[in-house]
Design an enzyme around this catalytic site. Structure first.
Site, PDB file in Angstrom:
ATOM      1  N   GLU A  44       0.870  -1.147   0.132  1.00  0.00           N
ATOM      2  CA  GLU A  44      -0.193   0.175   0.313  1.00  0.00           C
ATOM      3  C   GLU A  44       0.799   1.172   0.066  1.00  0.00           C
ATOM      4  O   GLU A  44       0.612   2.476  -0.868  1.00  0.00           O
ATOM      5  CB  GLU A  44      -0.599  -0.123   1.025  1.00  0.00           C
ATOM      6  CG  GLU A  44      -1.176   1.611   1.348  1.00  0.00           C
ATOM      7  CD  GLU A  44      -2.564   1.416   2.503  1.00  0.00           C
ATOM      8  OE1 GLU A  44      -2.609   0.497   2.834  1.00  0.00           O
ATOM      9  OE2 GLU A  44      -3.165   2.069   2.284  1.00  0.00           O
ATOM     10  N   ASP A  56      -0.738  -5.057   3.558  1.00  0.00           N
ATOM     11  CA  ASP A  56      -0.980  -3.625   3.766  1.00  0.00           C
ATOM     12  C   ASP A  56      -0.491  -3.436   5.428  1.00  0.00           C
ATOM     13  O   ASP A  56      -1.670  -4.657   5.854  1.00  0.00           O
ATOM     14  CB  ASP A  56      -2.795  -3.775   3.954  1.00  0.00           C
ATOM     15  CG  ASP A  56      -3.350  -2.096   4.481  1.00  0.00           C
ATOM     16  OD1 ASP A  56      -2.954  -1.694   4.993  1.00  0.00           O
ATOM     17  OD2 ASP A  56      -4.563  -2.214   4.081  1.00  0.00           O
ATOM     18  N   ILE A  71      -0.934  -1.172   7.780  1.00  0.00           N
ATOM     19  CA  ILE A  71      -1.679  -1.262   8.979  1.00  0.00           C
ATOM     20  C   ILE A  71      -2.831  -0.956   7.741  1.00  0.00           C
ATOM     21  O   ILE A  71      -3.155   0.206   7.821  1.00  0.00           O
ATOM     22  CB  ILE A  71      -1.630  -0.143   9.669  1.00  0.00           C
ATOM     23  CG1 ILE A  71      -0.114  -0.401  10.414  1.00  0.00           C
ATOM     24  CG2 ILE A  71      -2.971  -0.060  11.147  1.00  0.00           C
ATOM     25  CD1 ILE A  71       0.089   1.314  11.327  1.00  0.00           C
ATOM     26  N   ASP A  72      -4.053  -1.579   7.892  1.00  0.00           N
ATOM     27  CA  ASP A  72      -5.699  -1.800   7.634  1.00  0.00           C
ATOM     28  C   ASP A  72      -6.181  -1.389   9.194  1.00  0.00           C
ATOM     29  O   ASP A  72      -5.982  -1.884   9.880  1.00  0.00           O
ATOM     30  CB  ASP A  72      -5.888  -3.590   6.858  1.00  0.00           C
ATOM     31  CG  ASP A  72      -7.389  -2.855   6.337  1.00  0.00           C
ATOM     32  OD1 ASP A  72      -7.206  -2.649   5.348  1.00  0.00           O
ATOM     33  OD2 ASP A  72      -8.779  -3.411   6.420  1.00  0.00           O
ATOM     34  N   THR A 117      -5.899   2.298   9.386  1.00  0.00           N
ATOM     35  CA  THR A 117      -5.327   3.417   9.130  1.00  0.00           C
ATOM     36  C   THR A 117      -6.196   4.792  10.310  1.00  0.00           C
ATOM     37  O   THR A 117      -5.709   5.021  11.280  1.00  0.00           O
ATOM     38  CB  THR A 117      -3.893   4.043   8.788  1.00  0.00           C
ATOM     39  OG1 THR A 117      -3.550   3.068   7.860  1.00  0.00           O
ATOM     40  CG2 THR A 117      -3.093   5.455   9.251  1.00  0.00           C
ATOM     41  N   ASP A 164      -6.103  -4.212   1.009  1.00  0.00           N
ATOM     42  CA  ASP A 164      -7.001  -4.358   1.669  1.00  0.00           C
ATOM     43  C   ASP A 164      -8.093  -5.589   2.298  1.00  0.00           C
ATOM     44  O   ASP A 164      -7.833  -6.132   3.442  1.00  0.00           O
ATOM     45  CB  ASP A 164      -8.302  -3.203   1.813  1.00  0.00           C
ATOM     46  CG  ASP A 164      -7.607  -1.689   1.969  1.00  0.00           C
ATOM     47  OD1 ASP A 164      -7.330  -1.693   2.653  1.00  0.00           O
ATOM     48  OD2 ASP A 164      -8.031  -0.905   0.593  1.00  0.00           O
TER      49      ASP A 164
END
Ligand code: IPD
Length: 282
Positions: A69, A89, A91-92, A94, A219
């Site tokens: 990402e 990803d 940190i999905d 954020t 995601d």
């Protein structure tokens, strides 16, 4: 069939390391930057975790490719080829991370010949590690998962997201989709703020369906295989085959529920992830 278990086990081990970084930063004040919209955020931790994950994988598997990402946000080309590819990803969720809303996940999928071989979703604050490998089932902290199997849309809890797109067409489409679902009626509509964890709720049977328009491949690539391997159905929002680049997804406890969601939900136009530029809705 090739066995990618070594890659899966390595992915799980680095996700566990990355979780420590996410948790250490969770309570801290964050330096927040905007990406495609005022609701599309990035922090130093997102960037740091992605760099660490990619560096670790590259050391062990120098020939593998990546779709990350934050690398894409920084200008890297997004292209899914036949090569072994890690879709990350860091940190999905954020926005949750910035606000300390306790649903944030590290999402790692691995595709070969454009087909997902395994997925890992680590819901960091909950300490829930989901994983699935193609043909070998889905697991939460090592225990096998099964979707609810619900077939009646009227008995469903449906998860969705109001994502980062805030133009009038996107907003009116997203809110009228929710309106029509509530009118059916369904038992409830929920949103946790992370597509990856939302979809894993379908895999564990806590929710019966999930749909989303406007999210990106990183995601949902990992959670899609987690739902499928738990016995669920994953399609496009128009009911056609799932395409992780299309930015539209339904994940459901049964084909009947997936069809019911597809009948109600309308999509707004989004540029595919594999077109340039990759992360703007049109
Ligand atoms: C976002 C989350 C959110 C969804 C957005 C995504 P990020 O991912 O999954 O739930 O609504 O569309 O972009 O930016 O936190 O990795």
């Amino acid at each position: 069939m090739a066995d990618w278990s070594d890659c899966l086990n390595f992915g799980i081990s680095i996700a566990k390391q990355a979780r420590k970084i996410v948790l250490a930063a969770f309570q801290q004040q964050k330096d927040v930057k905007l990406k495609s919209s005022p609701a599309d955020l990035v922090t130093e931790t997102d960037q740091q975790v992605e760099k660490i994950l990619i560096a670790a994988i590259r050391r062990r598997y120098p020939d593998h490719s990546f779709i990350g990402e934050e690398s894409v946000a920084a200008g890297e080309r997004l292209e899914l080829t036949a090569a072994p590819t890690w879709i990350i990803d860091p940190i999905d969720g954020t926005v949750n991370f910035v606000h300390r809303f306790p649903f944030v996940a590290i999402s790692i999928a691995f595709a070969v010949n454009k087909e997902t071989e395994f997925g890992i979703v680590y819901s960091c604050v909950e300490d829930k590690l989901f994983h699935a490998q193609r043909g070998r089932g889905s697991f939460l902290n090592g225990e096998p998962l099964r979707v609810s199997g619900q077939e009646d849309i009227h008995q469903c809890v449906v998860v969705t997201e109001i994502g980062a797109e805030r133009d009038d067409l996107a907003l009116s489409t997203m809110t009228s989709n929710i309106f029509r679902l509530l009118q059916l009626p369904v038992h409830g509509v929920r949103a946790l703020g992370t597509a990856a964890v939302d979809m894993c709720q379908v895999a564990v049977g806590g929710a019966d369906a999930y749909y989303h328009i406007g999210m990106h491949c990183w995601d949902i690539a990992a959670s899609a295989i987690i739902v499928q391997e738990a016995g669920g159905v994953v399609t496009d929002t128009d009911g056609s085959d799932f395409d992780m680049m299309s930015r539209r997804v339904i994940a459901a406890s049964s084909a009947a529920v997936a069809r019911s969601i597809a009948q109600v939900v309308q999509a707004f136009p989004c540029r595919r992830d594999d077109l340039e530029p990759s992360n703007t809705c049109v």
